[in-house]
Structures are given as structure tokens and as C-alpha cells.
Motif scaffolding. Sequence first.
Motif, short mmCIF file in Angstrom:
data_model
loop_
_atom_site.label_atom_id
_atom_site.label_comp_id
_atom_site.label_asym_id
_atom_site.label_seq_id
_atom_site.Cartn_x
_atom_site.Cartn_y
_atom_site.Cartn_z
N CYS A 182 0.71 -1.25 0.06
CA CYS A 182 0.06 -0.05 0.07
C CYS A 182 0.67 1.28 -0.01
O CYS A 182 1.05 2.05 0.91
N ARG B 230 -1.65 -1.22 -4.06
CA ARG B 230 -2.37 -0.21 -4.29
C ARG B 230 -1.77 0.71 -5.69
O ARG B 230 -0.65 0.68 -5.73
N MET C 8 -10.16 -0.13 -1.31
CA MET C 8 -11.31 -0.88 -1.07
C MET C 8 -12.47 -0.30 -1.46
O MET C 8 -12.67 0.88 -1.87
C1 GLA Z 1 -3.21 5.19 4.36
C2 GLA Z 1 -3.88 4.11 3.60
C3 GLA Z 1 -5.39 3.62 4.11
C4 GLA Z 1 -5.42 3.52 5.36
C5 GLA Z 1 -4.72 4.32 6.24
C6 GLA Z 1 -4.66 4.01 7.84
O1 GLA Z 1 -3.96 6.29 4.15
O2 GLA Z 1 -3.78 4.46 2.25
O3 GLA Z 1 -6.00 2.72 3.17
O4 GLA Z 1 -4.83 2.00 5.68
O5 GLA Z 1 -3.40 4.84 5.88
O6 GLA Z 1 -4.09 5.15 8.77
#
Ligand code: GLA
Length: 401
Positions: free
Chosen positions: A181, A200, A247
Motif C-alpha cells: 500500500c 495499491r 477498498m
Molecule cells: C493510508 C492507507 C489507508 C489506511 C490508512 C490508515 O492512508 O492508504 O488505506 O490504511 O492509511 O491510517
Amino acid sequence: MKGKMLLIVTLFFFVIAKGQKFANLALTPPMGWNSWNTFQTNISEKLVMETADAIVASGMKAVGYEYIILDDGWMTKKRDANGNLVPDPKKFPHGMKALINYVHSKGLKFGLYNCAGTKTCAGYPGTRGYEYQDARFYARLGIDYLKYDWCYTDGIEAQEAYRTMSNALRVAGRPIVFSICEWGENKPWEWAGSVGELWRTTGDIAPVFDGYSDHDGWKQTGVMPIVDLQKGLRKYAGPGHWNDPDMLEVGNGMSTNEDSAHFSMWCMLAAPLIAGNDVRKMSKATKGILTNREVIAIDQDKAGIEGFKYKDVDSLEVWSKLLQNDDWAICFLNRSHKPVKVNFNWKDEMITDSIFNKTLNAKDNIYKIRNLWTKSNEGDTQKPLEAMLPSHDVIMLKLSK
Ligand code: GLA
């Protein structure tokens, strides 16, 4: 015997040195639920248990939702004296292990979140410098999925950071889906296929159909701009390695049309389907969208081919996705604020997937048409498709010879 041992040991180190991820995980896009979009850090064992129950009772489990993932906020603000992460005892009074056992007892899998930096985005202890220790901690807990974020990473090289964690998970020995991510900032599609199962591609999603949601210094991206940002990435995705446009926001405030368009597009993109709503109290419409088996089957098609935009005429877009057995999913998407007339003569269109070298050729073949939202058979491709498509809605079809 000695020779055999040597071979095994050599192979083991070869695999580790190569940093190869576990084989055969996420052969179709992962499906599940994540706490972040609705609850942020307001999470608890009660929420997780009730969510697991609701995923079973609502029929979500039966259609494939599998991973219950706790996002940011599950730890205390400090590691313990031995440097171990500590699940927050106020939020999880019976301990994380008991909670994971509960989720497993429902036939579901469990995931946690952490971050490659020194802290998580919400300020909890990050994994930097603790990769192997944290991986062992997760393996001991028995988790099945790790989402690994990218806050507080100044001076860190992304590829190296994610490879290190992937390696740490591998060494810890428990197969754990590794969800990368870093918001698409370091072109993960180019290197993450051998590191994790999904990455992501974009920043955080918002429950906004078109446009952005602005915050102080950062913005969340709406559904349509996220779809646009997937352009050019499909060639990197496939079984075990998926582009992740973030998501789902189904049930989080958009209209029913918008929710079903959002869900349909995620399925056309072979995206992970991680619900982000409160599944304990969802409307009938939300449940209907999230549990539409025939639409989910497009996402979960074994060929694992991400769809693409075939054409657009003003704000009407035509998307296609090649499926196994040379079937096709076709999705008409109306992005405008007004209804549009769809008039599509199948025989005049040649829809070619140039990566897989296959063509939907309705001039020389007849395809049967199944409407996946009305769940009805709608003749075949000998007759042009004529329909009024409401604003921000889709017509999603499956074509088979
Ligand atoms: C980031 C991620 C989100 C979530 C937040 C949690 O922004 O991209 O999907 O997990 O952190 O703090």
C-alpha cells in the motif's frame, strides 16, 4: 541422505535470497472486509466478531468474502520491552489471538495492518527496523493477510522496504497475503509482482462518484478518477498479482446506481473486493450489490485478466473484460448527470484484447447475452442493444458463444 539435506538447505536459501513470495496465494483477487473506510481507528473485538457473524449471516461469505482485515489502530502506541507490537488491550480485552481464533472458527481468514515507516499513518508503531520480528509475531498470531502502508518513510527506498517485509514473511513461514500500500507512488506494478499479491495503484478512495474529497493538505480520490488512473496498468495484473484500486465504498453514502457502477467497475478491473461498509447494518440494496454472484464471477474469473475501456462516446464508456472460455464481460458506464441512450450494434464492433490477442467478433459469431444486474437472459448479439441508461449507472453483460 546428506546430499538430500544439502539440496533442501540450498534450495531454502536460494528462495530466501531471491526474496520470492509464497506460491499460489490470491490466484483470484482477494475478497473480504476492512475496518478503515467506515471505522478508522474506532475498532474493537466486538466490532470484528459482529462483522464476522454478519459476513456469514448476510451470505457474503457464501459468495467469496473471506478476509476480515483490521486496519490502522489495533496496537498500543508503544512496543513492549522486547520490541514486540502490542494489540490494544482496551480494544481487544481477550487478546488478538482469541479474536483470530474466533474469525477462523467461522471459516474466515484474518488480516492486520502495519506500515513500512517508523509509524503507521495514524501514529502507531511502524515496522521499520522490526521487519523480521513483526513477521514472526504475525505468524505466531496466525494471520493470513498483511496490509503494509507507506507513512513516515522518509529516506526509505520503496522496493527495498517491501522486499524486506516480503522476505521476512517468507522466513516466518506462514503463508500470508502481502498487500502493498504505497499508493502507486513508486510504480509498484513494475516490481511488486514478485513481492506481494496486490498493490495499491492510487491514493485513498472516497465515497464520491466523480471528483475528490479535499482535506487539509491531502485529498481522497473518487471512484471515477480512480478508474481513469488504472489506464495502462492491466498488463501487470494476473493470478497472484493484482492492481488494487483501493477498498470498496459500496454502502458508504453514494446512490444505489453509483454503488453498483463502482462495484461493477471494480469487477471489470479484476480488483480486490474488500468491502469497507458496516456490514452489520447494511441496506437491502447494499447487500444486493455486494452479494451479486454473477457480477462477482466476472471479478473472480479464473483467467485473471483485467478489463479495459473499449471506447467512449461523450460520457458513455464501454468496458470489456476477456473471461475464460473466450467469454466476455461488457459494461456500459454512464458517467454523465443525465440518462443516455445506448445503441450498440454488436455486429459493427470488433472488441480486441491486444494483450491476449482475442477478439469479440459478433459479425462472424453469435453470442448469448446475460444481463448480470437484472439477472436475465437478453437474447443474443444478432440484435443491437438499445436501452436508456440512467445517470451514473451501468449495464453489465456477459457474452458467451
Ligand atoms: C493510508 C492507507 C489507508 C489506511 C490508512 C490508515 O492512508 O492508504 O488505506 O490504511 O492509511 O491510517
